[in-house]
Design a protein around this motif. Structure first.
Motif, PDB file in Angstrom:
ATOM      1  N   SER A 218       4.273  19.734  -2.990  1.00  0.00           N
ATOM      2  CA  SER A 218       4.987  18.583  -2.444  1.00  0.00           C
ATOM      3  C   SER A 218       4.108  17.350  -2.521  1.00  0.00           C
ATOM      4  O   SER A 218       2.892  17.438  -2.328  1.00  0.00           O
ATOM      5  CB  SER A 218       5.372  18.827  -0.985  1.00  0.00           C
ATOM      6  N   CYS A 219       4.733  16.225  -2.781  1.00  0.00           N
ATOM      7  CA  CYS A 219       4.055  14.925  -2.767  1.00  0.00           C
ATOM      8  C   CYS A 219       4.849  14.017  -1.841  1.00  0.00           C
ATOM      9  O   CYS A 219       5.941  13.570  -2.203  1.00  0.00           O
ATOM     10  CB  CYS A 219       3.974  14.343  -4.162  1.00  0.00           C
ATOM     11  N   ALA A 220       4.324  13.805  -0.657  1.00  0.00           N
ATOM     12  CA  ALA A 220       5.010  12.983   0.330  1.00  0.00           C
ATOM     13  C   ALA A 220       4.445  11.567   0.298  1.00  0.00           C
ATOM     14  O   ALA A 220       3.223  11.374   0.393  1.00  0.00           O
ATOM     15  CB  ALA A 220       4.832  13.588   1.715  1.00  0.00           C
ATOM     16  N   ALA A 221       5.340  10.598   0.174  1.00  0.00           N
ATOM     17  CA  ALA A 221       4.924   9.197   0.109  1.00  0.00           C
ATOM     18  C   ALA A 221       5.114   8.525   1.462  1.00  0.00           C
ATOM     19  O   ALA A 221       5.971   8.915   2.247  1.00  0.00           O
ATOM     20  CB  ALA A 221       5.711   8.469  -0.956  1.00  0.00           C
ATOM     21  N   SER A 222       4.305   7.499   1.684  1.00  0.00           N
ATOM     22  CA  SER A 222       4.348   6.794   2.964  1.00  0.00           C
ATOM     23  C   SER A 222       5.567   5.910   3.101  1.00  0.00           C
ATOM     24  O   SER A 222       5.899   5.484   4.196  1.00  0.00           O
ATOM     25  CB  SER A 222       3.082   5.960   3.141  1.00  0.00           C
ATOM     26  N   GLY A 223       6.213   5.598   2.003  1.00  0.00           N
ATOM     27  CA  GLY A 223       7.379   4.744   2.064  1.00  0.00           C
ATOM     28  C   GLY A 223       8.402   5.131   1.025  1.00  0.00           C
ATOM     29  O   GLY A 223       8.280   6.165   0.372  1.00  0.00           O
ATOM     30  N   ALA A 224       9.376   4.268   0.854  1.00  0.00           N
ATOM     31  CA  ALA A 224      10.500   4.583  -0.023  1.00  0.00           C
ATOM     32  C   ALA A 224      10.241   4.245  -1.477  1.00  0.00           C
ATOM     33  O   ALA A 224      11.137   4.381  -2.303  1.00  0.00           O
ATOM     34  CB  ALA A 224      11.742   3.855   0.454  1.00  0.00           C
TER      35      ALA A 224
ATOM     36  N   ILE B 241      10.295  19.637 -11.796  1.00  0.00           N
ATOM     37  CA  ILE B 241      10.014  18.516 -10.914  1.00  0.00           C
ATOM     38  C   ILE B 241      11.329  18.032 -10.323  1.00  0.00           C
ATOM     39  O   ILE B 241      12.357  17.998 -10.999  1.00  0.00           O
ATOM     40  CB  ILE B 241       9.278  17.381 -11.667  1.00  0.00           C
ATOM     41  N   SER B 242      11.302  17.684  -9.042  1.00  0.00           N
ATOM     42  CA  SER B 242      12.514  17.218  -8.374  1.00  0.00           C
ATOM     43  C   SER B 242      12.119  16.248  -7.269  1.00  0.00           C
ATOM     44  O   SER B 242      10.944  16.112  -6.937  1.00  0.00           O
ATOM     45  CB  SER B 242      13.315  18.389  -7.808  1.00  0.00           C
ATOM     46  N   ARG B 243      13.110  15.585  -6.712  1.00  0.00           N
ATOM     47  CA  ARG B 243      12.804  14.623  -5.651  1.00  0.00           C
ATOM     48  C   ARG B 243      13.841  14.720  -4.554  1.00  0.00           C
ATOM     49  O   ARG B 243      14.983  15.067  -4.805  1.00  0.00           O
ATOM     50  CB  ARG B 243      12.742  13.215  -6.230  1.00  0.00           C
ATOM     51  N   ASP B 244      13.408  14.414  -3.344  1.00  0.00           N
ATOM     52  CA  ASP B 244      14.295  14.302  -2.193  1.00  0.00           C
ATOM     53  C   ASP B 244      14.097  12.892  -1.647  1.00  0.00           C
ATOM     54  O   ASP B 244      13.131  12.620  -0.925  1.00  0.00           O
ATOM     55  CB  ASP B 244      13.942  15.357  -1.147  1.00  0.00           C
ATOM     56  N   ASN B 245      15.001  11.996  -2.000  1.00  0.00           N
ATOM     57  CA  ASN B 245      14.840  10.595  -1.604  1.00  0.00           C
ATOM     58  C   ASN B 245      14.891  10.417  -0.085  1.00  0.00           C
ATOM     59  O   ASN B 245      14.235   9.527   0.465  1.00  0.00           O
ATOM     60  CB  ASN B 245      15.899   9.732  -2.278  1.00  0.00           C
ATOM     61  N   ALA B 246      15.648  11.246   0.580  1.00  0.00           N
ATOM     62  CA  ALA B 246      15.745  11.118   2.036  1.00  0.00           C
ATOM     63  C   ALA B 246      14.402  11.389   2.704  1.00  0.00           C
ATOM     64  O   ALA B 246      14.125  10.877   3.795  1.00  0.00           O
ATOM     65  CB  ALA B 246      16.798  12.069   2.569  1.00  0.00           C
ATOM     66  N   LYS B 247      13.569  12.198   2.045  1.00  0.00           N
ATOM     67  CA  LYS B 247      12.258  12.541   2.607  1.00  0.00           C
ATOM     68  C   LYS B 247      11.119  11.813   1.892  1.00  0.00           C
ATOM     69  O   LYS B 247       9.953  12.062   2.210  1.00  0.00           O
ATOM     70  CB  LYS B 247      12.034  14.054   2.513  1.00  0.00           C
ATOM     71  N   ASN B 248      11.453  10.959   0.936  1.00  0.00           N
ATOM     72  CA  ASN B 248      10.416  10.265   0.153  1.00  0.00           C
ATOM     73  C   ASN B 248       9.404  11.258  -0.415  1.00  0.00           C
ATOM     74  O   ASN B 248       8.188  11.034  -0.378  1.00  0.00           O
ATOM     75  CB  ASN B 248       9.702   9.209   0.999  1.00  0.00           C
TER      76      ASN B 248
ATOM     77  N   GLN C  82       0.846  -1.187   0.000  1.00  0.00           N
ATOM     78  CA  GLN C  82       0.000   0.000   0.000  1.00  0.00           C
ATOM     79  C   GLN C  82       0.883   1.238   0.000  1.00  0.00           C
ATOM     80  O   GLN C  82       1.863   1.318   0.742  1.00  0.00           O
ATOM     81  CB  GLN C  82      -0.899   0.000   1.254  1.00  0.00           C
ATOM     82  N   VAL C  83       0.527   2.174  -0.859  1.00  0.00           N
ATOM     83  CA  VAL C  83       1.267   3.432  -0.965  1.00  0.00           C
ATOM     84  C   VAL C  83       0.301   4.571  -0.682  1.00  0.00           C
ATOM     85  O   VAL C  83      -0.774   4.642  -1.279  1.00  0.00           O
ATOM     86  CB  VAL C  83       1.878   3.603  -2.371  1.00  0.00           C
ATOM     87  N   GLN C  84       0.678   5.436   0.210  1.00  0.00           N
ATOM     88  CA  GLN C  84      -0.124   6.633   0.471  1.00  0.00           C
ATOM     89  C   GLN C  84       0.649   7.863   0.031  1.00  0.00           C
ATOM     90  O   GLN C  84       1.839   7.987   0.337  1.00  0.00           O
ATOM     91  CB  GLN C  84      -0.486   6.722   1.953  1.00  0.00           C
ATOM     92  N   LEU C  85      -0.049   8.722  -0.682  1.00  0.00           N
ATOM     93  CA  LEU C  85       0.552   9.948  -1.196  1.00  0.00           C
ATOM     94  C   LEU C  85      -0.232  11.140  -0.660  1.00  0.00           C
ATOM     95  O   LEU C  85      -1.470  11.128  -0.710  1.00  0.00           O
ATOM     96  CB  LEU C  85       0.521   9.958  -2.729  1.00  0.00           C
TER      97      LEU C  85
END
Length: 115
Positions: A21-27, A69-76, A1-4
């Motif tokens: 921002s789009c924050a995901a529940s996991g990696a 568009i960009s991403r911060d993997n440390a913050k998912n 399950q993925v929550q955004l």
């Protein structure tokens, strides 16, 4: 399950900027493509931008040169920096992650650009 969870929308004057921002529940967002879409009532949802796990990006012609568009993997978390906003950018913005055989969507965040 993925929550955004999307955030960062609001009301802005034409020419202004917002960062979504789009924050995901996991990696999971680290390992798959993530897309930002937008939808106006009565119209189909349209693709705005995508970013792959490797960092490659793609943009709709209507936003090229204005959105990033960009991403911060440390913050998912995946971001959409929107500059030089136009009234035509007014829409609900959603992030999307394809994973585990289906598409996951957030609840959306409203962007309204006044002229």
């Amino acid at each position: 399950q993925v929550q955004l969870v999307e955030s960062g929308g609001g009301l802005v004057q034409a020419g202004g900027s917002l960062r979504l921002s789009c924050a995901a529940s996991g990696a999971i967002v680290r390992f798959t493509v993530v897309g930002w879409y937008r939808q106006v009532p009565g119209k189909q949802r349209e693709l705005v931008a995508t970013i792959t796990s490797g960092g490659s990006t793609n943009y709709a012609d209507s936003v090229k040169g204005r959105f990033t568009i960009s991403r911060d993997n440390a913050k998912n978390t995946v971001y959409l920096q929107m500059n030089s906003l136009k009234p035509d950018d007014t829409a609900a913005y959603y992030c999307n992650v394809p994973a585990f055989g289906r598409d996951y969507w957030g609840q959306g965040t409203q962007v309204t650009v006044s002229s």
